[in-house]
Design an enzyme around this catalytic site. Sequence first.
Site, PDB file in Angstrom:
ATOM      1  N   GLN A   1      -4.826  -1.616   9.498  1.00 35.43           N
ATOM      2  CA  GLN A   1      -4.786  -2.927   8.923  1.00 35.43           C
ATOM      3  C   GLN A   1      -5.255  -4.081   9.900  1.00 35.43           C
ATOM      4  O   GLN A   1      -4.885  -4.174  10.873  1.00 35.43           O
ATOM      5  CB  GLN A   1      -3.085  -3.292   8.638  1.00 35.43           C
ATOM      6  CG  GLN A   1      -2.745  -4.538   7.834  1.00 35.43           C
ATOM      7  CD  GLN A   1      -3.542  -4.483   6.281  1.00 35.43           C
ATOM      8  OE1 GLN A   1      -3.197  -3.580   5.688  1.00 35.43           O
ATOM      9  NE2 GLN A   1      -3.820  -5.694   5.889  1.00 35.43           N
TER      10      GLN A   1
ATOM     11  N   ASP B   1     -10.927   2.677   3.653  1.00 37.64           N
ATOM     12  CA  ASP B   1     -11.380   1.323   3.438  1.00 37.64           C
ATOM     13  C   ASP B   1     -12.927   1.027   3.270  1.00 37.64           C
ATOM     14  O   ASP B   1     -13.290   0.059   2.898  1.00 37.64           O
ATOM     15  CB  ASP B   1     -10.833   0.511   4.693  1.00 37.64           C
ATOM     16  CG  ASP B   1      -9.520  -0.258   4.348  1.00 37.64           C
ATOM     17  OD1 ASP B   1      -9.246  -0.534   3.065  1.00 37.64           O
ATOM     18  OD2 ASP B   1      -8.829  -0.678   5.209  1.00 37.64           O
TER      19      ASP B   1
ATOM     20  N   LYS C   1       0.750  -1.315  -0.127  1.00 40.05           N
ATOM     21  CA  LYS C   1       0.014  -0.012  -0.150  1.00 40.05           C
ATOM     22  C   LYS C   1       0.843   1.270   0.221  1.00 40.05           C
ATOM     23  O   LYS C   1       0.586   2.011  -0.750  1.00 40.05           O
ATOM     24  CB  LYS C   1      -1.116   0.001   1.050  1.00 40.05           C
ATOM     25  CG  LYS C   1      -2.198  -1.100   1.010  1.00 40.05           C
ATOM     26  CD  LYS C   1      -2.694  -1.406   2.462  1.00 40.05           C
ATOM     27  CE  LYS C   1      -3.630  -2.555   2.272  1.00 40.05           C
ATOM     28  NZ  LYS C   1      -4.513  -2.824   3.341  1.00 40.05           N
TER      29      LYS C   1
END
Length: 291
Positions: free
Chosen positions: A97, A120, A53
């Site tokens: 995460q 997200d 990422k």
Amino acid sequence: MAAVTIDGKALALDLQAALQIRVQALIQAGTRPALTVILVGADAASQVYVRNKVQGCERTGIVSAMLHYPSDVDPTIVFDRIAELNADPAIDGILVQLPLPAQFDESAILAAISPDKDVDGFHAANVGALTQGAPRFIPCTPYGVMKMLEKEKVELKGKEAVIIGRSNIVGKPMAALLLAKGATVTICHSQTRDLAFHTRRADVLVAAVGRPLMITGEMIKPGAIVIDVGINRLASGRLCGDVDFDSAKETAALITPVPGGVGPMTITMLLTNTVEAAERRSASVQAGAPH
Ligand code: NAP
């Protein structure tokens, strides 16, 4: 006739090139897109995902920071940091995460991220907005799948779409997106009786389970579009999906490979969400709104 393979890597590169141009335009207008990724613990797979990422950000010109906490960190420290990032006008996206260590309440962490910076798309407010057909951030993996279907000019109206997997990250948002495009959607899961009955009537089949090669060619309708979200590592070390590519490609019309299918698209859509957030910030600055 063997299926045509959808090249997620090539599409991801094209989309990232287009994002670079949008990032440059933002920078010229005085807004530098910025993403902060929070990683807790030393899970090897999570470290690889976070590194990918951050590298994606570097490629497209997005500023990224990675905050890495030890696995025994007090959750209060992470909550406090999220609150600071929420209040920081220079930050467009915050990503924690998953999975998190046991001392964390994952849903409380996701709820702590400002819905305006939730790149997200996991915050309940963003899940609700997606379900109501007015998404602000679309979860990256299903967003990437929709981009692949769009690129292949797949008409979804009236199609039978079958999704295997009902996670909040993939299966459920995937269903909302396919439904919004007019598909008739079925979601299968571990309690589904006769999985093959459902998969065999799918015009569009999305596998998001995490079981290597569980979908074989004989479970697929001739001419179907098969999207393999699964990422599994075989004992040999080889990466594979939930779909047995070799047998499935003999029956399907279009199919995604693993690796090189959905995976590269997921990161690209994270970058897209970050740029979209920065574009909203830039627009509100131009409009003179307090931020
Ligand atoms: P998850 O949260 O573990 O969900 C798996 C789903 O599969 C659950 O809904 C489960 O049903 C269902 N399931 C399990 N066994 C089944 C069976 N025998 N038949 C039918 N359904 C079954 O996983 P996830 O986070 O959605 O991820 C799924 C896969 O996609 C994993 O391999 C993951 O690594 C991969 N993934 C890839 C990307 C990418 O970028 N390509 C992104 C995210 C995830 P229950 O709900 O009943 O337990």
